[in-house]
Design a protein around this motif. Structure first.
Motif, PDB file in Angstrom:
ATOM      1  N   GLU A 137      -6.478  -5.602   4.138  1.00  0.00           N
ATOM      2  CA  GLU A 137      -7.471  -4.669   3.501  1.00  0.00           C
ATOM      3  C   GLU A 137      -7.349  -4.722   1.965  1.00  0.00           C
ATOM      4  O   GLU A 137      -8.094  -4.796   1.113  1.00  0.00           O
TER       5      GLU A 137
ATOM      6  N   LEU B 289     -12.099  -0.089   8.361  1.00  0.00           N
ATOM      7  CA  LEU B 289     -11.677  -1.173   7.580  1.00  0.00           C
ATOM      8  C   LEU B 289     -12.613  -1.931   7.521  1.00  0.00           C
ATOM      9  O   LEU B 289     -13.821  -1.730   8.333  1.00  0.00           O
ATOM     10  N   SER B 290     -12.382  -3.170   7.004  1.00  0.00           N
ATOM     11  CA  SER B 290     -13.713  -4.044   6.811  1.00  0.00           C
ATOM     12  C   SER B 290     -13.857  -4.875   7.826  1.00  0.00           C
ATOM     13  O   SER B 290     -12.926  -5.209   8.619  1.00  0.00           O
TER      14      SER B 290
END
Length: 310
Positions: free
Chosen positions: A86, A211-212
């Motif tokens: 990340e 989180l992406s």
């Protein structure tokens, strides 16, 4: 009035049976286990087993082991790798050194006390190597992973990051199975964290992205592997097993064994140990916990939706 839970009655009974049956293979060396099964779509709990037997578990079957703080071992490593990606401090294909490393009073080793030299980050995570995980954590700092773990609901990590240091990624803390399963549900949900849902008619709580999506997709690729009993049979595959990711944990001193199995449909988390914290060399995640988690996961009902993220 009526209070309707999210538990699936048939599934709950089946998981209770599987937990009891699994413990019989260890004699009296391992006397307790706990398990949770979660539907990833809405984080609803389908099965929740707090002890092997309510009236016949040494140390008290009335104690809910899904909420008892225990040492997670390597079960926290995926969150370290995810946060490093990340923050652009790690790439899934990056090569890491798995070799002797010395921090003065702290010289970590792998579980088998062997080193593998230069390995890829995904191999290091799948094989749960300690030294590469510490190297990755050093890049982002203990405070960063401490903050992420707290944001995804691990309420028992309540000391300052300096208290845990680099050993945090190796599980030198205590967590609850229920809360760690919810954190794994966040990974399965591609970064969206929600508290577990126990009441069927309750309004969905607020969610937050920790989180992406891209990082979680990379983590899916890094963690995907066949369950141990499905490898290398040499037989033609007629119905290929559902694709899964899984991770184990073994606490220092063989006190706790953990396993988590997940995909886009479900998360299954299990813990094995003894209520009096008595150690046993059989309390190894891949040997004691994975077979139970795999059996539970494969018993969950099939869905029509994709089990893997696009």
């Amino acid at each position: 009035g009526r209070f309707r839970t999210t538990l699936d009655r048939r599934l709950q009974a089946a998981v209770e049976d599987r937990v009891r049956e699994h413990l019989t293979t260890f004699g009296r060396e391992i006397t307790n286990a706990a398990a949770v099964a979660i539907d990833v779509v809405d984080a609803s709990v389908l099965a929740h087993v707090g002890s092997a037997a309510f009236y016949d578990t040494p140390g008290g079957g009335q104690v809910d082991a899904t909420r008892a703080p225990r040492s997670p071992g390597s079960a926290l490593k995926p969150f370290t790798y995810a946060l490093a990606m990340e923050r652009n401090r790690l790439y899934p294909s990056e090569m890491l050194l798995d070799g002797p490393i010395d921090y003065g009073l702290y010289d970590p080793e792998n579980f088998d006390r062997q080193f593998r030299g230069v390995v890829s980050a995904d191999r290091a995570l799948r094989e749960s190597l300690n030294v590469p995980a510490i190297v990755v954590l050093e890049r982002i700092g203990p405070a960063a992973i401490h903050d992420l773990l707290y944001r995804v609901g691990l309420s028992t990590i309540d000391q300052p990051a300096s208290h845990y240091g680099l050993g945090l990624t190796l599980g030198n803390c205590e967590v609850r199975l229920e809360e760690l399963a919810a954190a794994y549900c966040m990974l399965a949900s591609l970064g969206e964290y929600r508290e577990l849902k126990f009441v069927a008619d309750s309004i969905r709580g607020e969610s937050k992205f920790c989180l992406s999506r891209g990082v979680c997709l990379a983590l899916y690729e890094m963690m995907e592997q066949p369950l141990p009993d499905e490898r290398g049979s040499g037989l033609p595959v007629v119905n290929a097993p559902t694709r899964v990711c899984w991770k184990t944990g073994t606490s220092t001193g063989y006190h706790d064994a953990w396993a988590f199995v997940f995909n886009r449909h479900y998360v299954v988390g299990v813990w094995l140990g003894n209520n009096d914290n008595r150690p046993s060399e059989k309390l190894v995640g891949i040997e004691a916990a994975v077979p139970l988690a795999a059996t539970i996961f494969r018993s969950l009902p099939a869905k029509n939706s994709p089990d893997w993220p696009s």
